[in-house]
Design a protein around this motif. Structure first.
Motif, PDB file in Angstrom:
ATOM      1  N   SER A  45      13.481   7.097   4.443  1.00 29.75           N
ATOM      2  CA  SER A  45      12.299   7.526   3.676  1.00 29.75           C
ATOM      3  C   SER A  45      12.376   9.014   3.371  1.00 29.75           C
ATOM      4  CB  SER A  45      11.022   7.230   4.456  1.00 29.75           C
ATOM      5  OG  SER A  45      10.903   5.858   4.706  1.00 29.75           O
ATOM      6  N   GLN A  81       6.523   4.195   1.336  1.00 22.75           N
ATOM      7  CA  GLN A  81       6.389   3.242   2.443  1.00 22.75           C
ATOM      8  C   GLN A  81       4.927   3.103   2.872  1.00 22.75           C
ATOM      9  OE1 GLN A  81       8.906   4.223   5.779  1.00 22.75           O
ATOM     10  NE2 GLN A  81       8.660   2.211   6.685  1.00 22.75           N
ATOM     11  N   ASP A 157      10.548   1.991  -1.434  1.00 19.07           N
ATOM     12  CA  ASP A 157      10.707   2.060   0.019  1.00 19.07           C
ATOM     13  C   ASP A 157      10.117   0.802   0.661  1.00 19.07           C
ATOM     14  OD1 ASP A 157      11.138   2.829   2.610  1.00 19.07           O
ATOM     15  OD2 ASP A 157      10.349   4.870   2.332  1.00 19.07           O
ATOM     16  N   GLU A 158      10.977  -0.104   1.034  1.00 22.67           N
ATOM     17  CA  GLU A 158      10.577  -1.382   1.649  1.00 22.67           C
ATOM     18  C   GLU A 158       9.467  -2.064   0.860  1.00 22.67           C
ATOM     19  OE1 GLU A 158      10.104  -1.440   5.877  1.00 22.67           O
ATOM     20  OE2 GLU A 158      11.380   0.313   6.152  1.00 22.67           O
TER      21      GLU A 158
HETATM   22 MG   LIG Z   1      10.890   4.675   6.202  1.00 24.87          MG
END
Ligand SMILES: [Mg+2]
Ligand SMILES: Nc1ncnc2c1ncn2[C@@H]1O[C@H](COP(=O)(O)OP(=O)(O)OP(=O)(O)O)[C@@H](O)[C@H]1O
Lengths: 260, 280
Positions: A45, A81, A157-158
């Motif tokens: 991140s 995230q 991010d994810e």
């Molecule tokens: Mg992360």
């Protein structure tokens, strides 16, 4: 083209020093789909934050299309995230936000927002506030917001971390379709190795903290790929096995460090 | 706020869910009614106790009695005293509230946005904050005279601090992530102000406004108590000078009622504006 040149990050907060990311070198070509994978806390991140220009590098430099990044990178769309939807705006108003900022005419915004809501399967929830949505729904709204204004580069991010397996497959297929038609540059962070291999041109494996690049693997599986079927492909299984061999010891290391 | 109909809810959560939801809403309404009845009951009980105690165990000279207060309120209403006094106090209070909150909002906003100014003024703000503003009342009367100006000033001064501190905290409290993501979307600082900072600070500012309403009232009344020939504070002061306990209680009752009504209005406004917080 995103050029990461020996970019590293060290946080200093209240006398505590955390090396979040050792200097890494990486070039991401235009229209390339690159996944970053690695144990929790290895700096994935942080690297996206630096590409997005919201965290300054403490060593090295990052260039986007030959321009060094200093300040918010407006060439990229960033799905962070953490939840970044504005809590006082409804799902629709959040998706509209980048369009409002860009001064897009109202009628065009309305059309685009309903198109995006349909894309992420939330047409009934446009009027809901983030506090009234589930975690997975909020993620989908955030993705729709990122896609709404069609930036050339996406930092994700994810994005599918909070979704159930079935919805995840659907969203993966949707993202690949968009990527194949628009050829965006995508930097995709995930904890899911299958997802990384399914989607990417290249998979970058990070070591445990302080993160450095342990391995970069080109994924030469033919496209278009079907996220459901590709897992049974022999080439896929081979890639999965060898990448897992690189990743597993790092996860183990990170876990031991956390327990110690 | 328009509640979703049972049918619309059924589309999302299934028929049983919709039934339960409808039942729950009816239950909520019943519960709300019961609470209201309870509140009235407590008031009635207190009045009854007062009525019984007064004259039987305690001399009405000290605590008056509900009927005497009611009669007093009636005479004041009938001869126009109450309306005169009330409009005077209310005007002072509203002027003080508006002036104090505008000034407090502007100052809180500027200092909240500027680290330099915030740090420069920090000790002075703390010093002023620690000071009991009521203690300044005699001074304000010296400066502004015994007319309405000194009451407005008193009330504005108290409101200023409450709104200032809340606005200041609200502006500082903005989640930096929201500024980052809107920055990436290409927002200018002015757009960030409008789209992120104002709405984010709104909850704080509203709280500041809500808590300052009773203080605005207190500020105006304190000014009147100290020196005035008009207003509810004057009525209370005059009655207490004449040992007219019923008059004192009547004045206090009017103040209490005003506070309750204003507060209820602001609560409604708050729920409307902060609907995005969802149900807690
Ligand atoms: Mg992360
Ligand atoms: N603002 C900050 N201040 C201090 N330390 C930070 C900050 N942000 C991140 N870190 C530290 O940097 C390291 C890397 O964090 P980062 O969020 O980049 O990890 P990650 O790889 O994204 O992990 P995850 O997979 O769990 O999301 C962590 O040890 C974290 O504690």
């Amino acid at each position: 083209m995103i050029r990461i040149k020996a970019a590293g990050k060290t946080f200093r907060t209240g006398g505590r020093i955390t090396v979040a990311l050792s200097p890494v070198d990486l070039e991401i070509g235009n229209g390339e789909f690159v996944s970053l994978i690695g144990p929790s806390g290895c700096g994935k991140s942080t690297l996206l934050n630096m590409i997005a220009g919201i965290v300054p590098v403490s060593a090295g430099a990052i260039e986007h299309d030959a321009r060094p990044i200093a300040g918010p990178n407006t060439q990229a769309g960033y799905m962070t995230q953490q939840d970044s939807l504005l809590p006082w705006r409804t799902a629709s108003e959040n998706i509209a936000l980048p369009l409002v900022i860009r001064g897009v005419p109202k009628s065009a915004i309305v059309a685009r927002v309903s198109q995006m809501l349909a894309l992420v399967g939330l047409h009934n929830f446009g009027g809901h506030y983030p506090a009234e949505l589930s975690g997975g729904m909020r993620k989908r709204v955030a993705l729709a917001q990122c896609l709404a204004y069609n930036p050339g580069t996406l930092l994700l991010d994810e994005p599918f971390g909070a979704l159930d397996a079935q919805l995840k497959l659907l969203m993966q297929a949707e993202l690949m379709r968009i990527w194949e038609s628009d050829r965006k540059t995508i930097v995709f962070v995930t904890h899911d190795l299958t997802e990384a291999i399914t989607l990417s041109d290249r998979v970058v494996v990070f070591s445990s903290r302080p993160g450095r690049i342990k391995e970069i693997r080109r994924i030469d599986l033919p496209r278009p790929r079907d996220p459901l079927k590709i897992q049974f492909d022999a080439g896929f299984r081979e890639l999965h096995q060898s990448l897992w061999d690189a990743l597993a010891p790092e996860i183990e290391l990170a876990r031991n460090e956390a327990l110690a | 706020m328009n509640l979703p109909t049972k049918e619309a809810a059924g589309a999302l959560i299934g028929p049983e869910g919709a039934e339960a939801l409808a039942a729950g809403r009816a239950g909520d309404a019943h519960f709300g009614l019961a609470i209201r009845a309870g509140q009235v009951g407590i008031g009635a009980l207190l009045l009854l106790v007062w009525h019984v105690v007064s004259g039987r165990w305690i001399d009405p000279f000290f605590i008056s009695s509900p009927d005497a207060v009611a009669i007093k309120l009636w005479t004041w209403t009938a001869d126009g005293t109450l309306w005169n006094a009330f409009t005077y106090t209310f005007k002072a209070m509203m002027l003080g509230f508006v002036i104090g909150s505008l000034a407090g909002f502007a100052t809180g906003f500027v200092l909240g946005r500027s680290d330099l100014l915030a740090r420069l003024f920090d000790p002075y703000i703390t010093a002023l904050y620690c000071m009991p503003k009521i203690a300044l009342a005699p001074l304000l009367i010296l400066w502004f005279g015994i007319g309405i100006e000194s009451k407005v000033a008193m009330s504005a001064l108290i409101v200023f601090f409450l709104v200032f501190l809340n606005t200041f905290s609200g502006v500082r409290d903005v989640n930096p992530l929201y500024l980052h993501v809107t920055g990436i979307m290409g927002a200018s600082s002015l757009q960030q102000l409008r789209l992120v900072i104002f709405p984010s600070a709104a909850a704080w500012v509203l709280t500041g406004l809500k808590v300052s309403v009773p203080y605005a009232l207190i500020g105006a009344v304190v000014g009147e108590l100290i020196s005035s020939n008009r207003g509810i504070g004057f009525l209370i002061g005059q009655a207490s000078g004449l040992f007219d306990t019923a008059g004192v209680f009547a004045g206090l009752a009017v103040l209490a009622a005003t506070g309750i009504i204003l507060n209820a209005g602001l609560k409604k406004l708050e729920t409307r504006l902060l609907r995005w917080r969802g149900q807690r």
